[in-house]
Design an enzyme around this catalytic site. Structure first.
Site, PDB file in Angstrom:
ATOM      1  N   TYR A  17       0.883  -1.115   0.157  1.00 59.55           N
ATOM      2  CA  TYR A  17       0.021   0.083   0.079  1.00 59.55           C
ATOM      3  C   TYR A  17       0.772   1.103   0.066  1.00 59.55           C
ATOM      4  O   TYR A  17       1.247   1.736   1.065  1.00 59.55           O
ATOM      5  CB  TYR A  17      -0.927  -0.131   1.327  1.00 59.55           C
ATOM      6  N   ARG A  67      -1.795   8.566  -3.553  1.00 60.72           N
ATOM      7  CA  ARG A  67      -2.593   7.421  -2.780  1.00 60.72           C
ATOM      8  C   ARG A  67      -4.086   8.206  -2.156  1.00 60.72           C
ATOM      9  O   ARG A  67      -3.916   9.342  -1.923  1.00 60.72           O
ATOM     10  CB  ARG A  67      -1.941   6.898  -1.729  1.00 60.72           C
ATOM     11  N   ASP A  68      -4.828   7.645  -2.495  1.00 62.11           N
ATOM     12  CA  ASP A  68      -6.220   7.933  -1.608  1.00 62.11           C
ATOM     13  C   ASP A  68      -6.641   9.325  -2.369  1.00 62.11           C
ATOM     14  O   ASP A  68      -7.077  10.331  -1.912  1.00 62.11           O
ATOM     15  CB  ASP A  68      -6.092   8.036  -0.090  1.00 62.11           C
ATOM     16  N   SER A  86      -5.416   9.381   3.719  1.00 61.84           N
ATOM     17  CA  SER A  86      -4.590   8.110   3.909  1.00 61.84           C
ATOM     18  C   SER A  86      -3.507   8.534   2.656  1.00 61.84           C
ATOM     19  O   SER A  86      -2.805   7.579   2.259  1.00 61.84           O
ATOM     20  CB  SER A  86      -4.962   7.005   3.438  1.00 61.84           C
ATOM     21  N   ASP A 103      -9.730   5.171  12.662  1.00 58.67           N
ATOM     22  CA  ASP A 103      -9.897   5.579  11.419  1.00 58.67           C
ATOM     23  C   ASP A 103      -9.770   7.151  11.388  1.00 58.67           C
ATOM     24  O   ASP A 103      -9.665   7.677   9.914  1.00 58.67           O
ATOM     25  CB  ASP A 103     -11.295   5.344  11.083  1.00 58.67           C
ATOM     26  N   TRP A 157     -19.698  -0.446  -2.466  1.00 60.68           N
ATOM     27  CA  TRP A 157     -19.223   0.752  -3.438  1.00 60.68           C
ATOM     28  C   TRP A 157     -19.031  -0.097  -4.742  1.00 60.68           C
ATOM     29  O   TRP A 157     -19.801   0.501  -5.609  1.00 60.68           O
ATOM     30  CB  TRP A 157     -17.623   0.782  -2.989  1.00 60.68           C
ATOM     31  N   ASN A 192     -13.165  -2.124   6.184  1.00 55.86           N
ATOM     32  CA  ASN A 192     -14.553  -1.792   6.276  1.00 55.86           C
ATOM     33  C   ASN A 192     -15.152  -2.615   7.409  1.00 55.86           C
ATOM     34  O   ASN A 192     -14.601  -3.151   7.986  1.00 55.86           O
ATOM     35  CB  ASN A 192     -15.173  -1.794   4.756  1.00 55.86           C
TER      36      ASN A 192
HETATM   37  C1  LIG Z   1     -10.624  -1.270   0.465  1.00 55.80           C
HETATM   38  C2  LIG Z   1     -12.154  -0.494   0.649  1.00 55.80           C
HETATM   39  O1  LIG Z   1     -12.999  -0.977   0.332  1.00 55.80           O
HETATM   40  N1  LIG Z   1     -12.121   0.547   1.570  1.00 55.80           N
HETATM   41  C3  LIG Z   1     -13.232   1.125   2.101  1.00 55.80           C
HETATM   42  C4  LIG Z   1     -13.663   0.239   3.150  1.00 55.80           C
HETATM   43  O2  LIG Z   1     -14.912   0.998   3.555  1.00 55.80           O
HETATM   44  C5  LIG Z   1     -14.884   2.362   3.918  1.00 55.80           C
HETATM   45  C6  LIG Z   1     -16.180   2.806   4.352  1.00 55.80           C
HETATM   46  O3  LIG Z   1     -17.049   2.374   3.318  1.00 55.80           O
HETATM   47  C7  LIG Z   1     -14.329   3.422   2.805  1.00 55.80           C
HETATM   48  O4  LIG Z   1     -14.014   4.354   3.102  1.00 55.80           O
HETATM   49  C8  LIG Z   1     -12.939   2.444   2.426  1.00 55.80           C
HETATM   50  O5  LIG Z   1     -12.561   3.223   1.170  1.00 55.80           O
END
Ligand SMILES: CC(=O)N[C@H]1CO[C@H](CO)[C@@H](O)[C@@H]1O
Ligand SMILES: *[C@@H]1O[C@H](CO)[C@@H](O)[C@H](O)[C@H]1NC(C)=O
Ligand SMILES: *[C@@H]1O[C@H](CO)[C@@H](O)[C@H](O)[C@H]1NC(C)=O
Ligand SMILES: *[C@@H]1O[C@H](CO)[C@@H](O)[C@H](O)[C@H]1NC(C)=O
Length: 379
Positions: free
Chosen positions: A113, A118-119, A125, A344, A214, A251
């Site tokens: 990672y 990133r992010d 992050s 988090d 997602w 998550n």
């Molecule tokens: C890798 C991934 O799916 N990360 C997600 C985990 O869930 C949280 C909350 O929905 C997301 O913010 C992360 O991006």
């Protein structure tokens, strides 16, 4: 029930065969977790000593004893900056010690990672590498190269490597954000390079596939599969290439929801087992292997979230402990990728410290709400 399961298994096996015409020397389709012992990371279990001490100070002997059970559970080792590459050495050293002592083959879970930029969607992050500052070259030379060298030198162990959580999910749904649009070619080139560099028989690669809330929506499933296929093709002709996909890293979605949350109403991917099942035909249509590992390091309590998107220090418990008995032929293993305990961010539960800092009150809650499989561990 049994007959249906067998039929589904037969159908999905047939699907896999037609999707991957295999030559006589093609690698066998084996779940890399079967018959191995999951590596327990002493760096994390050591931190739980303060949680145990906190329970003892409260006179709570039952939960103090439960912490000892949690300390037997395997978690993934995160390598999120150049300076953390040494964590791989530490894990290898420790795993070899255990392997010598027990005679049981160890499989080490690693998270890779450190992509440049990133992010891109949240920036929470953001990492140390920037594409404007030669980030992609540095990623290849200073991160992937030594990463691969370390794994190559440990063929006596097995590794399951999760590639770049969140990154490709952002390319599927967040291209409207300028930072993500800019990061897209960097992400695809970086991950393709990682795949190409980590082709070893004892290393199984899982591309991160975000989570059911997602990419699990019907509209997103085919787009996600196409994005993954693009990256794997970019990695060129390989040997094993990738084993599959990881879901729900960090998550809170349950693997097998007994009660469906209201916010999942229109989705066929209302829990992570169903997400894996929903994504499978789209992966197979792209010629990709439909195998999954699912993070259950923290599982939100039913009703703890009003919206699926809530991600910050959600009321939760330690989830189902790692197992290959997943009740779903496309799921290789349930794993704990996110080692519960690091905050988090300064959000969610009261008193939360900044992202990445140990949050002991939160861990105490994870212990109190732990899944029955944790409580039945003999410590
Ligand atoms: C890798 C991934 O799916 N990360 C997600 C985990 O869930 C949280 C909350 O929905 C997301 O913010 C992360 O991006
Ligand atoms: C979900 O919806 C049902 C029906 O509207 C309602 O009874 C229930 O309380 C809701 N659950 C949660 C957790 O909000
Ligand atoms: C698989 O199904 C069995 C039987 O219903 C259940 O006890 C077990 O918890 C399930 N495993 C997982 C990982 O959900
Ligand atoms: C989910 O749980 C139910 C009830 O325990 C069980 O019958 C089913 O096999 C489980 N499914 C999975 C995928 O674990």
């Amino acid at each position: 029930m049994k007959a249906t399961t067998a039929l589904v298994a037969a159908l999905s096996a047939a699907g896999a065969v037609s999707a991957h015409p295999s030559g006589p020397k093609a690698p066998k389709d084996v779940n890399p977790f079967i018959g191995k012992q999951y590596f327990v990371n002493p760096e994390w279990t050591g931190k739980l000593e303060q949680t145990r001490a906190a329970f003892l100070a409260q006179g709570d002997k039952v939960n103090a004893a439960n912490v000892k059970k949690v300390q037997k559970v395997s978690t993934f080792v995160w390598v999120s900056r150049l300076s953390e590459l040494s964590r791989i050495d530490d894990a290898i050293k420790e795993a070899r010690k255990v392997q010598r002592r027990t005679g049981k083959k160890q499989i080490i879970g690693l998270v890779l990672y450190n992509l440049p930029d990133r992010d891109c969607s949240a920036g929470e992050s953001a990492g140390e590498l920037k594409s404007d500052e030669n980030g992609l070259e540095r990623y290849k030379e200073e991160f992937i190269k030594p990463y691969a060298k370390k794994l190559a030198a440990a063929p006596d162990l097995s590794f399951a490597v999760v590639l770049e959580p969140d990154s490709l999910g952002n390319l599927v749904t967040n291209m409207g954000i300028p930072q993500c649009e800019k990061a897209a070619p960097i992400y695809t080139a970086g991950i393709a390079h990682a795949i190409k560099s980590l082709q070893y028989k004892h290393v199984s690669l899982y591309i991160d596939a975000a989570h059911g809330g997602w990419l699990g929506w019907n509209d997103n499933l085919p787009l996600a599969a196409k994005e993954f296929a693009k990256v794997v093709q970019l990695a060129g002709k390989g040997k094993n290439k990738i084993r599959g996909f990881s879901t729900n890293v960090s998550n809170y979605n349950p693997y097998n929801a007994t009660i469906r949350e209201n916010y999942t109403e229109w989705s066929n991917s209302w829990d992570e087992s169903n997400y894996a099942t929903s994504l499978t035909p789209f992966l197979e249509a792209e010629g990709l292997p439909a195998h999954f590992i699912v993070d259950q390091g923290r599982v939100g309590l039913y009703g703890a979230r009003e919206e699926w998107g809530e991600w910050c220090n959600v009321e939760a418990g330690f989830g189902q402990v790692p197992t290959t008995k997943t009740n779903n032929t496309v799921v290789d293993s349930i794993v704990w990728i996110k080692p519960g305990g690091e905050s988090d961010g300064e959000c969610g539960m009261a008193g939360a410290p900044r992202a990445g800092f140990w949050f002991d009150e939160y861990v105490q809650m994870l212990v109190k709400n732990a899944h029955p499989s944790v409580l039945s561990i003999r410590a």
